[in-house]
Design a protein around this motif. Sequence first.
Motif, PDB file in Angstrom:
ATOM      1  N   PRO A  12      33.518 -73.184 -51.844  1.00  0.00           N
ATOM      2  CA  PRO A  12      34.491 -72.666 -52.942  1.00  0.00           C
ATOM      3  C   PRO A  12      35.846 -72.844 -52.910  1.00  0.00           C
ATOM      4  O   PRO A  12      36.511 -73.010 -54.033  1.00  0.00           O
ATOM      5  CB  PRO A  12      34.035 -70.877 -52.739  1.00  0.00           C
ATOM      6  CG  PRO A  12      32.797 -71.030 -52.051  1.00  0.00           C
ATOM      7  CD  PRO A  12      32.744 -72.013 -51.179  1.00  0.00           C
ATOM      8  N   LEU A  13      36.457 -72.909 -51.745  1.00  0.00           N
ATOM      9  CA  LEU A  13      37.933 -73.348 -51.672  1.00  0.00           C
ATOM     10  C   LEU A  13      38.117 -74.676 -52.214  1.00  0.00           C
ATOM     11  O   LEU A  13      39.252 -75.079 -52.441  1.00  0.00           O
ATOM     12  CB  LEU A  13      38.540 -73.059 -50.284  1.00  0.00           C
ATOM     13  CG  LEU A  13      38.100 -71.808 -49.713  1.00  0.00           C
ATOM     14  CD1 LEU A  13      38.690 -71.435 -48.142  1.00  0.00           C
ATOM     15  CD2 LEU A  13      38.988 -70.555 -50.743  1.00  0.00           C
ATOM     16  N   ALA A  14      37.191 -75.719 -52.037  1.00  0.00           N
ATOM     17  CA  ALA A  14      37.407 -76.856 -52.509  1.00  0.00           C
ATOM     18  C   ALA A  14      37.167 -77.174 -54.192  1.00  0.00           C
ATOM     19  O   ALA A  14      37.170 -78.240 -54.540  1.00  0.00           O
ATOM     20  CB  ALA A  14      36.320 -77.643 -51.917  1.00  0.00           C
ATOM     21  N   SER A  15      36.830 -76.149 -54.759  1.00  0.00           N
ATOM     22  CA  SER A  15      36.410 -76.267 -56.254  1.00  0.00           C
ATOM     23  C   SER A  15      37.323 -77.073 -57.054  1.00  0.00           C
ATOM     24  O   SER A  15      36.912 -77.905 -57.739  1.00  0.00           O
ATOM     25  CB  SER A  15      36.180 -74.864 -56.849  1.00  0.00           C
ATOM     26  OG  SER A  15      35.077 -74.229 -56.196  1.00  0.00           O
ATOM     27  N   ARG A  16      38.585 -76.803 -57.165  1.00  0.00           N
ATOM     28  CA  ARG A  16      39.535 -77.353 -57.864  1.00  0.00           C
ATOM     29  C   ARG A  16      39.639 -78.852 -57.408  1.00  0.00           C
ATOM     30  O   ARG A  16      39.879 -79.871 -58.471  1.00  0.00           O
ATOM     31  CB  ARG A  16      40.785 -76.892 -58.028  1.00  0.00           C
ATOM     32  CG  ARG A  16      40.806 -75.477 -58.907  1.00  0.00           C
ATOM     33  CD  ARG A  16      42.052 -75.036 -58.841  1.00  0.00           C
ATOM     34  NE  ARG A  16      42.045 -73.353 -59.446  1.00  0.00           N
ATOM     35  CZ  ARG A  16      42.956 -73.105 -60.156  1.00  0.00           C
ATOM     36  NH1 ARG A  16      43.817 -73.756 -60.921  1.00  0.00           N
ATOM     37  NH2 ARG A  16      42.533 -71.611 -60.746  1.00  0.00           N
ATOM     38  N   ARG A  17      39.826 -79.125 -56.215  1.00  0.00           N
ATOM     39  CA  ARG A  17      39.934 -80.475 -55.597  1.00  0.00           C
ATOM     40  C   ARG A  17      38.974 -81.550 -56.005  1.00  0.00           C
ATOM     41  O   ARG A  17      39.041 -82.277 -56.541  1.00  0.00           O
ATOM     42  CB  ARG A  17      40.233 -80.294 -54.260  1.00  0.00           C
ATOM     43  CG  ARG A  17      40.471 -81.518 -53.600  1.00  0.00           C
ATOM     44  CD  ARG A  17      40.760 -81.596 -51.941  1.00  0.00           C
ATOM     45  NE  ARG A  17      39.536 -81.170 -51.210  1.00  0.00           N
ATOM     46  CZ  ARG A  17      39.497 -80.044 -50.657  1.00  0.00           C
ATOM     47  NH1 ARG A  17      40.526 -79.272 -50.616  1.00  0.00           N
ATOM     48  NH2 ARG A  17      38.341 -79.694 -50.042  1.00  0.00           N
TER      49      ARG A  17
END
Length: 125
Positions: free
Chosen positions: A91-96
């Motif tokens: 989830p923390l990598a979503s934008r990247r």
Amino acid sequence: MSGGEIERRIFVVGVPRSGTTLLQSLLAAHSQLTSFTESHFFSRYFRAVPGLSTAILTRDPTPRLIEFLRENPADDSEQPAPRLATGRLLPLASRRVGRQLLAVLDQLALSRGFAGWIEKTPRHL
């Protein structure tokens, strides 16, 4: 095309049997646009979360990316598929990862000599 930059990103979305393929075909007739097969990047690998204004990455889309690049070759040469930096906490990598997927589509269009691209995955809606 101006300066080797993407000028247009077009996603064709909708419900099945609503004319999305026809619209994709009409848009793809433009001399500065290239069209891709359905990627399913966002509909299969990202999920909306109630209360958030954005979707989050739920699993690694790298296998689908490799398959997508085989379906949509840049040219006759074999190029290694890029690895996505998904990380352990998806989830923390979503934008990247979302930006990386867009960059792959951009590079694919530019390698074909086009200033814009069309991707039709109706379920991205």
